[in-house]
Design a protein around this motif. Structure first.
Motif, PDB file in Angstrom:
ATOM      1  N   LEU A 172      32.402  48.388  43.301  1.00 11.70           N
ATOM      2  CA  LEU A 172      33.738  48.876  42.953  1.00 11.70           C
ATOM      3  C   LEU A 172      33.662  50.071  42.003  1.00 11.70           C
ATOM      4  CD1 LEU A 172      36.744  47.988  43.317  1.00 11.70           C
ATOM      5  CD2 LEU A 172      36.495  46.739  41.200  1.00 11.70           C
ATOM      6  N   PRO A 230      50.319  49.532  47.452  1.00 14.15           N
ATOM      7  CA  PRO A 230      49.137  50.010  46.732  1.00 14.15           C
ATOM      8  C   PRO A 230      48.936  49.277  45.415  1.00 14.15           C
ATOM      9  CG  PRO A 230      50.779  51.760  47.001  1.00 14.15           C
ATOM     10  CD  PRO A 230      51.332  50.561  47.655  1.00 14.15           C
ATOM     11  N   THR A 241      51.409  54.219  50.219  1.00 21.94           N
ATOM     12  CA  THR A 241      51.089  54.980  49.025  1.00 21.94           C
ATOM     13  C   THR A 241      51.988  56.188  48.857  1.00 21.94           C
ATOM     14  OG1 THR A 241      49.354  55.908  50.365  1.00 21.94           O
ATOM     15  CG2 THR A 241      48.706  54.358  48.677  1.00 21.94           C
ATOM     16  N   LEU A 293      44.801  38.946  48.442  1.00 18.87           N
ATOM     17  CA  LEU A 293      45.287  40.134  49.135  1.00 18.87           C
ATOM     18  C   LEU A 293      45.297  39.908  50.640  1.00 18.87           C
ATOM     19  CD1 LEU A 293      46.184  42.997  48.375  1.00 18.87           C
ATOM     20  CD2 LEU A 293      43.892  43.738  48.910  1.00 18.87           C
ATOM     21  N   TRP A 297      38.602  51.217  49.542  1.00 23.69           N
ATOM     22  CA  TRP A 297      38.316  49.847  49.113  1.00 23.69           C
ATOM     23  C   TRP A 297      38.787  48.851  50.160  1.00 23.69           C
ATOM     24  CZ3 TRP A 297      40.830  45.325  47.762  1.00 23.69           C
ATOM     25  CH2 TRP A 297      40.079  44.413  47.014  1.00 23.69           C
ATOM     26  N   GLY A 312      38.426  42.535  41.397  1.00 29.80           N
ATOM     27  CA  GLY A 312      37.190  42.490  42.158  1.00 29.80           C
ATOM     28  C   GLY A 312      37.154  41.333  43.131  1.00 29.80           C
ATOM     29  N   ASP A 313      38.281  41.020  43.706  1.00 27.52           N
ATOM     30  CA  ASP A 313      38.380  39.841  44.542  1.00 27.52           C
ATOM     31  C   ASP A 313      39.462  40.078  45.588  1.00 27.52           C
ATOM     32  OD1 ASP A 313      38.212  37.360  45.524  1.00 27.52           O
ATOM     33  OD2 ASP A 313      39.107  36.322  43.804  1.00 27.52           O
ATOM     34  N   THR A 314      39.155  39.707  46.827  1.00 24.74           N
ATOM     35  CA  THR A 314      40.146  39.941  47.874  1.00 24.74           C
ATOM     36  C   THR A 314      40.999  38.714  48.151  1.00 24.74           C
ATOM     37  OG1 THR A 314      38.510  39.328  49.534  1.00 24.74           O
ATOM     38  CG2 THR A 314      38.768  41.675  49.061  1.00 24.74           C
ATOM     39  N   ALA A 315      40.814  37.673  47.356  1.00 26.79           N
ATOM     40  CA  ALA A 315      41.409  36.384  47.708  1.00 26.79           C
ATOM     41  C   ALA A 315      42.921  36.426  47.908  1.00 26.79           C
ATOM     42  CB  ALA A 315      41.067  35.352  46.650  1.00 26.79           C
ATOM     43  N   TYR A 348      33.325  38.723  45.749  1.00 24.43           N
ATOM     44  CA  TYR A 348      33.300  40.152  45.953  1.00 24.43           C
ATOM     45  C   TYR A 348      32.322  40.786  44.976  1.00 24.43           C
ATOM     46  CZ  TYR A 348      34.596  44.997  45.943  1.00 24.43           C
ATOM     47  OH  TYR A 348      34.555  46.350  46.030  1.00 24.43           O
ATOM     48  N   PHE A 395      37.882  44.758  54.196  1.00 24.86           N
ATOM     49  CA  PHE A 395      38.577  44.055  55.270  1.00 24.86           C
ATOM     50  C   PHE A 395      38.124  44.553  56.640  1.00 24.86           C
ATOM     51  CE2 PHE A 395      41.312  43.405  51.649  1.00 24.86           C
ATOM     52  CZ  PHE A 395      41.687  42.082  51.801  1.00 24.86           C
ATOM     53  N   VAL A 438      46.871  46.262  45.918  1.00 23.06           N
ATOM     54  CA  VAL A 438      45.463  46.595  46.169  1.00 23.06           C
ATOM     55  C   VAL A 438      44.774  46.958  44.866  1.00 23.06           C
ATOM     56  CG1 VAL A 438      43.874  48.033  47.484  1.00 23.06           C
ATOM     57  CG2 VAL A 438      46.085  47.459  48.456  1.00 23.06           C
ATOM     58  N   THR A 439      45.470  47.744  44.034  1.00 20.94           N
ATOM     59  CA  THR A 439      44.889  48.130  42.750  1.00 20.94           C
ATOM     60  C   THR A 439      44.575  46.892  41.917  1.00 20.94           C
ATOM     61  OG1 THR A 439      46.457  49.933  42.899  1.00 20.94           O
ATOM     62  CG2 THR A 439      45.190  49.793  40.887  1.00 20.94           C
ATOM     63  N   LYS A 498      36.749  34.662  48.653  1.00 16.12           N
ATOM     64  CA  LYS A 498      35.601  35.495  48.992  1.00 16.12           C
ATOM     65  C   LYS A 498      35.020  36.121  47.741  1.00 16.12           C
ATOM     66  CE  LYS A 498      37.326  36.234  53.523  1.00 16.12           C
ATOM     67  NZ  LYS A 498      38.460  35.325  53.346  1.00 16.12           N
ATOM     68  N   ILE A 506      41.825  53.620  47.044  1.00 19.97           N
ATOM     69  CA  ILE A 506      42.454  52.376  47.469  1.00 19.97           C
ATOM     70  C   ILE A 506      42.191  52.131  48.946  1.00 19.97           C
ATOM     71  CG2 ILE A 506      44.713  51.366  47.953  1.00 19.97           C
ATOM     72  CD1 ILE A 506      45.691  52.454  45.314  1.00 19.97           C
ATOM     73  N   ALA A 553      43.906  43.904  43.061  1.00 13.83           N
ATOM     74  CA  ALA A 553      42.747  43.221  43.642  1.00 13.83           C
ATOM     75  C   ALA A 553      41.461  43.973  43.313  1.00 13.83           C
ATOM     76  CB  ALA A 553      42.916  43.094  45.152  1.00 13.83           C
ATOM     77  N   MET A 554      41.548  45.310  43.270  1.00 18.03           N
ATOM     78  CA  MET A 554      40.359  46.089  42.929  1.00 18.03           C
ATOM     79  C   MET A 554      39.918  45.782  41.512  1.00 18.03           C
ATOM     80  SD  MET A 554      41.340  49.747  44.635  1.00 18.03           S
ATOM     81  CE  MET A 554      39.909  50.702  44.152  1.00 18.03           C
ATOM     82  N   LYS A 555      40.900  45.678  40.611  1.00 17.73           N
ATOM     83  CA  LYS A 555      40.578  45.375  39.209  1.00 17.73           C
ATOM     84  C   LYS A 555      39.957  43.995  39.096  1.00 17.73           C
ATOM     85  CE  LYS A 555      43.290  48.475  36.496  1.00 17.73           C
ATOM     86  NZ  LYS A 555      44.638  48.710  37.046  1.00 17.73           N
TER      87      LYS A 555
END
Lengths: 293, 224
Positions: free
Chosen positions: A88, B78, A125, B93, A108, B88-91, A83, A113, B81-82, A81, A105, B84-86
């Protein structure tokens, strides 16, 4: 995304012909039964699974509609996907405090999702905001009448292993079993909280997609075990205010399902054997009723 | 207590999980003060107030049923997730539910109904504009009209709770006859102490004629 501003409840009716809507792992995959009433059961998680599957089929590549809890079968047509990295930035602040970081987090995850935004998710967390409570809550679906599961024995004209073939001296036949319900009409209740939607960003577009998923999800869930399943009615109660205008049980009680023929002595075998009525006089003011199917 | 409320809650199923049996969940016999507080919170709560459950009336016989479901084993970390945030892609996750599956049985309650008697205190977060009367009015108005922040539940969210306000002066609904004798329900969770690192606190629940007196939160009878 702006969140929905109304509270909703819904009554969802679906039926099954010659299939097993939800097997019970405790009872050798027999259809689930309420032992006290012999009515069939379908768990909330079973229905949520199908909603997730529908959404990942419907929005395979759209940003913001990824599905976190995936099933392998659906994964096959999952694509990477894209993104939008732009969105962000405002969240990814430098050296955020622990709690802020946790919130970022969570946010996001909600943004990306669909299932996290809708049903929530648990994240470890430890600090705070580790759990997302989604706005959509569903209860177990129960059949209107008691159902009688049938055990159907079937044969297979082949065996799996050499050893089995030898034991049968070339006959090569095995027996299997299928559990079906000849017919069952199931009723599920659901709730959508506008206040929880504010926190996850569950929007009107998401809600429309959710309704579409309920209406169409069985069309994409065909299998040997399921038989014929179909969504029959989706009655949505929209409250004027975000907190709601009437108790949920009053609205649910207004939807009555009765036999189409009062003196019918045979077991119901099709949807036409039932009559679904909405007692509109019993609906308090401030609540709009919509029949989506 | 001039500002107590009485709320009738009922539902088809309930699961007030015993902390010692939470993998294959087993419910307590009755609703815990903690779950009752959660129901009140779902109707009205602000940081300025804290609900205290005083009494629980059990209206229906205590009956159990078992249900087994496919659940997922893992939780979302977490760190991933961090990452994936860096990126920039959810692939990457995702959680493959059929590879991380646990079948768990839950022993749950059937056909429950309770009356929760409770009051609230103002907390240090209460500002000048917070008066007891205001919050009590909001709660009563919402409960009367069936309004809620979110649909309250019987322990877990798949078992929704219906609720109805019992107005001042109205009688408590009749209890089932099987509940008449005194019953010791054993050590029961009172609530989680969020001020002390979320440690649970317990009390010895005694039911007499279907009524459980809940000791005050800071009393001797409540033990960590």
């Amino acid at each position: 995304m702006t969140a929905i501003t109304h509270r909703y409840e819904f009554v969802y009716l679906f039926d099954i012909t010659n299939g097993n809507p939800n097997g019970d792992p405790d009872a050798g995959n027999l259809p689930r039964l309420d032992p006290e009433t012999n009515r069939g059961l379908v768990t909330d998680v079973c229905l949520k699974r199908k909603i997730r599957n529908f959404v990942s089929l419907d929005k395979p590549a759209d940003a913001g509609y990824a599905i976190y809890m995936q099933e392998k079968a659906v994964l096959n047509n999952q694509h990477r996907k894209a993104y939008d990295a732009q969105s962000l930035k405002p969240e990814d602040k430098k050296l955020p405090k622990e709690e802020e970081k946790a919130r970022a987090i969570t946010q996001w995850m909600c943004n990306n999702f669909f299932d996290v935004r809708t049903f929530g998710a648990v994240m470890t967390t430890g600090v705070n905001a580790g759990q997302v409570r989604g706005p959509v809550q569903m209860a177990f679906a129960t059949s209107i009448d008691p159902v009688v599961p049938l055990e159907i024995s079937i044969t297979r004209m082949a065996v799996t292993t050499e050893k089995e073939a030898e034991a049968q001296s070339g006959d090569n036949r095995t027996m299997g079993r299928k559990h079906i319900i000849p017919y069952g009409l199931y009723r599920a209740h659901g709730f959508v909280s506008a206040k929880l939607a504010e926190r996850t960003g569950f929007s009107d577009a998401d809600l429309e997609l959710f309704w579409r998923a309920l209406i169409n999800m069985f069309e994409h869930d065909r299998s040997a075990a399921r038989g014929e399943m179909a969504a029959r009615k989706l009655i949505v109660f929209e409250h004027e205010s975000a907190m709601g205008n009437a108790p949920a049980h009053v609205l649910f009680d207004a939807v009555r399902i009765t036999p189409a023929q009062a003196d019918a002595d045979s077991a119901p075998r099709r949807f036409a054997d039932y009559r679904v009525e909405i007692d509109r006089a019993a609906i308090p003011s401030g609540v709009a009723v919509r029949e989506l199917i | 207590m001039g500002y107590g409320v009485k709320l009738k809650v009922w539902g088809e199923r309930a699961c007030f999980t015993r902390p010692e049996m939470k993998v294959e969940r087993v419910s307590y016999d009755v609703i815990t003060p903690s779950a009752a507080r959660g129901i009140l919170d779902a109707i009205h709560w602000k940081p300025a107030i804290r609900w205290h459950v005083d009494r629980i009336h059990v209206l229906k016989p205590i009956r159990f049923e078992s249900i087994r479901r496919n659940e997922v084993g893992g939780k979302l970390s977490p760190a991933s997730v961090t990452k994936a945030m860096k990126a920039g892609d959810t692939a990457g996750l995702v959680n493959y539910v059929d590879e991380d599956r646990q079948q768990r049985a839950a022993t749950i309650l059937r056909d429950v109904a309770y009356v929760i008697e409770a009051h609230f205190d103002l907390t240090p977060k209460a500002g000048a504009e917070d008066s007891v009367g205001k919050h009590l009015d909001i709660f009563n108005r919402r409960a009367r009209k069936g309004q809620c922040f979110q649909q309250p539940c019987m322990g877990v969210r798949e078992f929704p709770a219906n609720f109805q306000l019992i107005e001042d002066g109205d009688p408590i609904p009749e209890k089932h006859e099987s509940l008449q004798e005194a019953r010791d329900l054993g050590w029961t969770l009172h609530d989680i102490d969020f001020d002390r690192g979320m440690s649970p606190r317990f009390f010895r629940a005694q039911m007499a004629d279907g009524v459980i007196e809940v000791p005050p939160w800071h009393s001797e009878e409540v033990k960590a």
